[in-house]
Design an enzyme around this catalytic site. Structure first.
Site, mmCIF file in Angstrom:
data_model
loop_
_atom_site.group_PDB
_atom_site.id
_atom_site.type_symbol
_atom_site.label_atom_id
_atom_site.label_comp_id
_atom_site.label_asym_id
_atom_site.label_seq_id
_atom_site.Cartn_x
_atom_site.Cartn_y
_atom_site.Cartn_z
ATOM 1 C CG HIS A 188 -0.517 -76.605 0.653
ATOM 2 N ND1 HIS A 188 -1.301 -76.675 1.936
ATOM 3 C CD2 HIS A 188 -1.290 -76.126 0.086
ATOM 4 C CE1 HIS A 188 -2.299 -76.269 2.094
ATOM 5 N NE2 HIS A 188 -2.529 -75.939 0.589
ATOM 6 N NE ARG A 293 2.907 -50.771 13.560
ATOM 7 C CZ ARG A 293 3.367 -51.256 14.815
ATOM 8 N NH1 ARG A 293 3.964 -52.667 14.993
ATOM 9 N NH2 ARG A 293 3.776 -50.685 16.114
ATOM 10 N NE ARG A 329 -2.167 -49.575 12.657
ATOM 11 C CZ ARG A 329 -1.009 -49.034 13.329
ATOM 12 N NH1 ARG A 329 -0.960 -48.796 14.469
ATOM 13 N NH2 ARG A 329 0.091 -49.097 12.695
ATOM 14 C CD GLU A 427 -2.517 -45.203 17.857
ATOM 15 O OE1 GLU A 427 -1.521 -45.381 17.601
ATOM 16 O OE2 GLU A 427 -3.470 -44.949 16.524
ATOM 17 C CG ASN A 450 4.803 -47.690 20.069
ATOM 18 O OD1 ASN A 450 5.166 -48.013 20.857
ATOM 19 N ND2 ASN A 450 4.763 -48.569 18.796
ATOM 20 C CG ASP A 451 1.381 -42.732 17.523
ATOM 21 O OD1 ASP A 451 2.433 -41.912 17.497
ATOM 22 O OD2 ASP A 451 0.876 -43.548 16.810
ATOM 23 N NE ARG A 461 6.166 -43.756 16.903
ATOM 24 C CZ ARG A 461 5.086 -44.632 16.659
ATOM 25 N NH1 ARG A 461 3.833 -44.287 16.966
ATOM 26 N NH2 ARG A 461 5.260 -45.554 16.165
ATOM 27 C CB CYS A 498 -0.981 -53.233 20.067
ATOM 28 S SG CYS A 498 -1.740 -51.705 19.358
HETATM 29 C C1 PEP Z 1 1.425 -47.193 18.514
HETATM 30 O O1 PEP Z 1 1.468 -46.233 18.322
HETATM 31 O O2 PEP Z 1 1.732 -47.665 19.923
HETATM 32 C C2 PEP Z 1 1.100 -48.291 17.672
HETATM 33 C C3 PEP Z 1 0.920 -49.510 17.934
HETATM 34 O O3 PEP Z 1 0.911 -47.940 16.552
HETATM 35 P P1 PEP Z 1 2.092 -47.413 15.495
HETATM 36 O O4 PEP Z 1 3.418 -47.710 16.359
HETATM 37 O O5 PEP Z 1 1.964 -48.365 14.243
HETATM 38 O O6 PEP Z 1 1.993 -46.072 15.258
HETATM 39 MG MG MG Z 2 0.260 -45.445 16.719
#
Ligand code: PEP
Ligand code: MG
Length: 537
Positions: A188, A293, A329, A427, A450-451, A461, A498
């Protein structure tokens, strides 16, 4: 200049003199008492006084750190009212004819050892609390005052450990940072330090001769610099100034809704990788966690994390978020996130290989362990679960079957869980194209740009050489986002982003116009994005 490493409990920079807090001498003498009843009355009176003090502390803490931060003092009052604890003290006085101070100290030690031995991390952390209440009663029995920082100028408080009551009683204007040798990130005191916005480090192996020395607490890197040279001081003063500027903005926007002038609301959530990131989520006033994550739990270990280990982590995150949404996730291992103990075979194309949900569906025992932990933790807050790298409706149906089996198992075992919201990450271009069908199967979509960008533009990437080609504003990706949002809304579910693109402030306005319901970004982006949205018509 000397440097000591530590673990960051709350980030920030502090520059000032060290004040080593020495515990009052609490070596308790034991003596024989004749009048057992009178001794028991002394304990009763001291307990009453302790409860009064705790009530005052509770009221003070509510003002300073809010009800959730102050709750510990209610817990302390309840602990003092616990029959087992009080009876143990009375018993010892009666059977051993010992003085009240000794009986309270021994009972405190016994209860503290009992809590320490428990598996549950939350109960373990209560060991410090029971010691804290016992020390309070002993101080009252001895007629001593509460511990306080004895300094007029603000100092970096350094101690072996700090009890929550010590932390909150200190004059905040005199404390620049907390540095302790012991303590845990879940204690705490740690939670209070975060709420009080004071940098804090634990696991720092300090020595008492550091008392009075000039020092810097680097709550970003996790170190204490003692006797820094002028150049280092200058560097940190500049960093501190930058931090103060950020804080000023932070203060202004904290607690304000994320909505446009015309009242269009946006859920602004944070992305995290582990438990320690939660502090920053709270500090930046995120509306929830939009992407935890969970694979980082696996990455940090040498073997599979057990159900219990995962449960403790998810539970703590849910508790710390106090009812705000926490979207976890499920395991997204593979591609750039490799773990030795998964014994994955070499692949020519790991980004398009055996990864994420594909592993979970092929090795359901790994998946089940995680789902059990997630569902068990769901009763401690508002947990949602989402699945990565989805490409088909049949995958989602298989996942839901497994989830239903796990729920049935838990029910049979009498283990409570909530009906968590289930969503998927969008994604892959495949998921975008069938988002109309997918939307009928799930509660929400979260777009992993991102993916999605990597697969849509056919650009790795991870390959820095291709950075110039990786156009995150590519119309193809933006139109896909629009399509996903529209299909989500048609089915009556929500859609968020995200991936990193969600934090691209040149696109915030466009996302709002597109109808995106949620943006989940690194905690530090929360307030700057809130600012943009609040300035929009
Ligand atoms: C993504 O792919 O945009 C994502 C949020 O997952 P990560 O970057 O962990 O692959
Ligand atoms: Mg991803």
């Amino acid at each position: 200049m000397k440097m000591l490493e530590g673990k960051v409990v709350f980030s920030g920079i502090a520059i000032g003199k060290i004040s080593v807090l020495k515990k009052a001498d609490q070596s308790i003498r034991r003596w024989k008492v004749e009048d057992v009843e009178a001794e028991k009355q002394r304990v009763k009176a001291a307990k009453r006084r302790a409860v009064e003090q705790l009530q005052k502390l509770y009221e003070k803490a509510v003002q300073e750190v809010g009800e959730s931060g102050a709750a510990i003092f209610e817990v302390h009052q309840m602990m003092l009212d616990d029959d087992g604890y009080m009876e143990s003290i009375y018993n010892m006085i009666e059977t051993e004819n010992v003085n009240a101070e000794y009986a309270v100290a021994s009972t405190g030690d016994n209860f503290s050892a009992m809590f320490s031995a428990m598996d549950d991390e939350y109960m373990k952390a209560r060991a410090a609390d029971v010691k804290d209440i016992s020390e309070r009663v002993i101080r009252i029995l001895m007629g001593k005052d509460d511990n306080d920082v004895e300094s007029d100028e603000p100092v970096i408080v350094v101690a072996d450990d700090l009890a929550p009551s010590e932390t909150v009683q200190m004059d905040k204007s005199k404390v620049l940072a907390f540095v302790t040798k012991f303590g845990s990130s879940n204690s705490h005191t740690a939670i209070l330090a975060r709420t009080m916005n004071i940098p804090a480090l634990i696991n720092v192996d300090y020595t008492e001769d550091m008392d009075g020395k000039m020092a810097i607490v680097d709550g970003k890197k996790g170190c204490l610099l003692i006797d820094p040279d002028e150049e280092t001081l200058e560097k940190y003063r500049a960093e501190k100034e930058e931090e103060l500027k950020q804080r000023a903005m932070l203060k202004e926007l904290k607690g304000k809704p994320t909505e446009t002038k015309s009242g269009r609301k946006m859920n602004l959530y944070a992305n995290i990788g582990n438990l320690s990131d939660v502090a920053s989520v709270l500090q930046n006033d995120a509306g929830g966690i939009g992407l935890f994550r969970s694979e980082f739990i696996y990455l940090e270990k040498d073997t599979f994390p057990t159900e219990e280990e995962q449960f403790q982590i998810y539970k703590t995150v849910a508790q710390n978020m106090a009812g705000k949404k926490v979207i976890i996730r499920t395991l997204d291992i593979g591609a750039d996130k490799q773990v030795d103990y998964f014994n994955m075979e070499h692949e020519e194309n790991p980004a398009m290989g055996y990864r994420a949900i594909r592993i979970c569906l092929t090795q359901p025992e790994i998946f089940r362990t995680q789902l059990r932990a997630l569902l068990r933790a769901s009763v401690y807050g508002t947990i949602s679960v989402m699945y990565p790298m989805i490409i088909s409706v049949s995958e989602v149906k298989k996942i839901k079957e497994i989830v239903d089996q796990v729920k049935a198992e838990l029910k049979e075992e009498g283990i409570p869980f909530k009906d968590v919201e289930q969503g998927i990450m969008i994604e892959t271009p495949a998921a975008v194209m069938i988002s109309e069908e997918l939307a009928k199967e799930v509660d929400f979509f979260s777009i992993g740009t991102n993916d999605l960008t990597q697969y849509t533009l056919a650009i790795d990437r991870q390959n820095a050489k291709l950075d110039d080609f990786y156009d995150s504003h590519h119309e193809a990706v933006l139109r896909m986002i629009q399509m996903v949002v529209d299909n989500a809304h048609k089915a009556g579910i929500w859609a968020g982003i995200c991936g990193e693109l969600g934090a691209d402030m040149t696109l915030t306005k466009r996302f709002v116009e597109m109808g995106v319901d949620e943006l989940s970004v690194s905690p530090t982006f929360i307030l700057p994005i809130r600012k943009i949205i609040r300035e929009m018509e």
